[in-house]
Motif scaffolding. Structure first.
Motif, PDB file in Angstrom:
ATOM      1  N   PRO A   1      35.936  37.326  38.781  1.00 13.44           N
ATOM      2  CA  PRO A   1      35.326  37.170  40.104  1.00 13.44           C
ATOM      3  C   PRO A   1      36.337  36.606  41.103  1.00 13.44           C
TER       4      PRO A   1
ATOM      5  N   ASP B   1      36.355  34.242  43.206  1.00 15.97           N
ATOM      6  CA  ASP B   1      36.495  32.793  43.320  1.00 15.97           C
ATOM      7  C   ASP B   1      37.137  32.157  42.097  1.00 15.97           C
ATOM      8  N   ARG B   2      37.427  32.936  41.060  1.00 19.56           N
ATOM      9  CA  ARG B   2      38.010  32.385  39.842  1.00 19.56           C
ATOM     10  C   ARG B   2      39.465  32.814  39.632  1.00 19.56           C
TER      11      ARG B   2
ATOM     12  N   ARG C   1      42.582  39.162  42.676  1.00 20.64           N
ATOM     13  CA  ARG C   1      41.796  39.762  43.768  1.00 20.64           C
ATOM     14  C   ARG C   1      42.347  41.139  44.142  1.00 20.64           C
TER      15      ARG C   1
ATOM     16  N   LEU D   1      41.105  43.541  41.517  1.00 22.73           N
ATOM     17  CA  LEU D   1      39.685  43.804  41.709  1.00 22.73           C
ATOM     18  C   LEU D   1      39.461  44.746  42.891  1.00 22.73           C
TER      19      LEU D   1
ATOM     20  N   PRO E   1      32.278  40.517  38.359  1.00 22.29           N
ATOM     21  CA  PRO E   1      31.769  40.141  39.692  1.00 22.29           C
ATOM     22  C   PRO E   1      30.616  41.047  40.091  1.00 22.29           C
TER      23      PRO E   1
ATOM     24  N   TRP F   1      29.231  41.790  42.864  1.00 20.61           N
ATOM     25  CA  TRP F   1      29.344  42.637  44.045  1.00 20.61           C
ATOM     26  C   TRP F   1      30.018  43.975  43.727  1.00 20.61           C
TER      27      TRP F   1
END
Length: 623
Positions: A161, A163-164, A170, A173, A204, A206
């Motif tokens: 995710p 935030d991790r 990121r 992802l 995640p 989303w």
């Protein structure tokens, strides 16, 4: 389940969840598969690993290029040709895919010709970095010339995710998200990305939530039909399978008893069969050995002991002959195995006994549970007590099976499921069940119906070797008036009162009348404490105290007549009768135990002690 023309069990050609994946691919959606993804899956009338089954599915759709990626082994392909084609497309693609003008294509033709042979013979570049691999997959998915599909395994380990992770995570992802949104249409097929994850919560949300081009599909555990077919295929591996007299029926029993098990777990049945020399025609014994290990089955001893149940347990639970006899009859039924069931093998998975003890406080409900644990399992520690007053909140129900994924404590599992998995031969006491939140009863319904409960980690606990006891004081407050009035009602009136209180609670207060149906005749009403039993209870407690003193080297001689008379005098008060045996224990604590402890501690007594009780308390004399 249906049988084929040869009498063999049959199942659908493909697992239901795999058919769901088929439908989503046909709709042009990417798929996130989670759950039982490390198991064998039914595909094309046989059983295959998930990757092989998905590969077969993609071949039916006609994808021209199929690839696989996981964080450990990196990229792999269905064939060397697919591998070369992937690197060609990932490196720039054809003119049609790149959108170059035809003049540029002509000028590049000679160059491509000179290096064509070298490209065919040279090893493809290695994409060891996850971002490089996913970026290359993204480029291939957005070209329309070659229909392409990729399966990304262990996606929950690959994609953290936002935030991790850091910038690199990121970026990875975002690349995966873009690969799905940019996937091109290649003829009648849309280029496809299949993400496979053990734990959906680790992805995640989303990435797949509220995305019309992505569909989540859970890989479910195998059905009865699938388990039956697989066991039939493996039947030859069982101990003495060739001489089994009722092999088809025994296999059906095993398929029924193995609900909640994965296909790969079924191999443990024939392995245990050979290890422990348990033949196929003993399916229940085989299942117990597999689930609970090669330990001694205490239930085999119970049948020989039942003749001693009344004296052994009745000597501990005094003044409750009806309750003791009901438990004895239930144990008899559990050992004989005769019940009202259409399928005799379904009863094997339910708990051995289910009781609902209701009555005034301090009359022996918990003591009977302890005595039952000692009688059946030779161990009072086999009793696990759950104080249901601590389960009064809606969220507290999750403590039984574990916190949901993403919440604190998820990795620890559930209090109830952990206990049963660690000690399957147990008495489970749920004390003051009326204080639990209504959501807790949903967990109990599954246990009472199916004899199994799956925790938040996906592990299944089996309750087939347990005894379950619910206790309640529903209706106890109304009995105080009987005690104050002096004239005690007979047991029939007490029974009618408490049964009515239980019915009203489950139907009117909880609105859950189905729970009463699960209990059946398991509601056991405990009588109020009647004065004629006080002397027996006092003598029993004094005997326990004498034995405890002897273990400490103190020989204790008690004037039982004086002690009994003093306690009977105290128990004539209605407020003492309300607390039942607890009042007797408190009285003996003040009259005998506390003075004894003080005297032994002060004088280091090792000789005999003689106790006599006067009207104002206990006098201790050293012998």
């Amino acid at each position: 389940m249906t049988d084929g023309p040869t009498g063999r069990p049959t199942a659908p050609p493909a697992a239901a969840w795999l058919e769901r994946v088929t439908a989503e691919i046909a709709r042009g959606r990417h798929v996130v598969v989670h759950g039982n993804v490390r198991d064998l899956v039914r595909w094309d009338r046989s059983f295959h690993p998930t990757r092989s089954a998905v590969t077969g599915l993609l071949s039916i759709f006609g994808y021209q290029l199929t690839g696989y990626y996981d964080p450990v082994d990196g990229l792999s392909f269905a064939s060397p040709d697919d591998q070369r084609e992937f690197h060609r497309l990932a490196g720039g693609g054809t003119a049609a895919a790149s959108g170059q003008p035809s003049g540029a294509t002509d000028r590049a033709g000679a160059t491509r010709g000179r290096f064509a042979a070298a490209l065919r013979d040279a090893p493809p570049p290695t994409l060891s970095n996850p971002y490089d691999a996913m970026a290359a997959i993204r480029r291939v998915l957005r070209q329309p010339a070659i229909s392409s599909a990729f399966l990304v395994d262990q996606a929950d380990l690959l994609l953290a995710p936002p935030d991790r992770g850091g910038d690199a995570e990121r970026r990875l992802l975002g690349t995966v998200a873009k690969a799905m949104t940019e996937a091109a249409q290649s003829g009648t097929l849309r280029n496809l990305l299949v993400l496979v994850a053990d734990d959906l919560a680790a992805l995640p949300a989303w990435l797949y939530r509220d995305r019309p081009y992505v569909q989540v599909v859970e890989a479910a555990l195998p059905t009865f039909d699938e388990r039956h077919v697989y066991l039939h295929q493996q039947a030859r591996h069982f101990h003495e399978a060739a001489t089994a007299r009722k092999a088809p029926e025994d296999l059906r029993v095993l398929a029924n008893l193995s609900e909640g098990m994965a296909i790969t777990e079924l191999d443990g049945l024939w392995r245990m069969s050979n290890l422990q020399k348990v033949p196929l025609d003993e399916p229940r014994t085989l299942m117990k050995r597999t689930l609970f290990g090669p330990r001694q089955d205490p239930w085999r001893r119970v049948r020989d002991r039942l003749g001693r149940f009344g004296p052994a347990v009745g000597g501990r639970v005094i003044g409750q002959p009806v309750a003791v006899d009901r438990v004895r009859r239930a144990l008899t039924s559990a050992t004989v195995g005769i019940d009202f069931v259409a399928d005799p093998h379904n009863a094997e998975s339910r708990p051995k006994g289910i009781f609902f003890f209701v009555g005034p406080t301090g009359v022996g409900k918990t003591e009977l549970a302890r005595a039952l644990s000692e009688f059946v399992f030779d161990d009072e520690t086999a009793l696990a007590r759950f104080d249901m007053s601590t389960f009064a909140e809606a969220h507290s129900a999750e403590r039984l099976t574990g916190a949901p994924p993403g919440y604190v404590g998820h990795e620890r599992g559930g209090e109830l499921t952990n206990r049963v998995s660690q000690r399957p031969f147990s008495v489970l006491l749920f004390d003051e069940i009326e204080k639990a939140h209504a959501s807790v009863f949903d967990k109990f319904l599954q246990v009472l119906d199916d004899g199994r409960l799956t925790d938040a980690l996906g592990n299944t606990a089996y309750f087939s070797e347990t005894i379950i006891i619910f206790t309640s004081n529903l209706g106890a407050a109304e009995t105080y008036g009987w005690l104050d009035g002096g004239e005690l009602p007979d047991y029939e009136k007490v029974t009618a009162h408490f049964e009515r209180a239980v019915r009203e609670h489950f139907t009117a207060t909880l609105g859950r009348p189905e729970l009463l149906g699960r209990l059946g005749g398991g509601i056991t009403v405990f009588d109020i404490l009647r004065p004629e039993f006080v002397d027996r209870i006092v003598r029993k407690l004094l005997a326990q105290l004498v034995a405890s003193a002897a273990r400490q080297g103190v020989r204790l001689v008690v004037d039982e007549r004086a002690v009994v008379a003093r306690v009977q005098e105290l128990m004539r008060r209605p407020e003492a009768l309300r607390l039942g045996v607890r009042s007797i224990r408190d009285a003996l604590d003040r009259l005998v135990r506390e003075p004894l402890v003080e005297h032994v501690f002060a004088h280091h007594v090792q000789a005999a002690l003689h106790l006599s009780v006067g009207p104002h308390g206990t006098v201790i004399q050293a012998g």
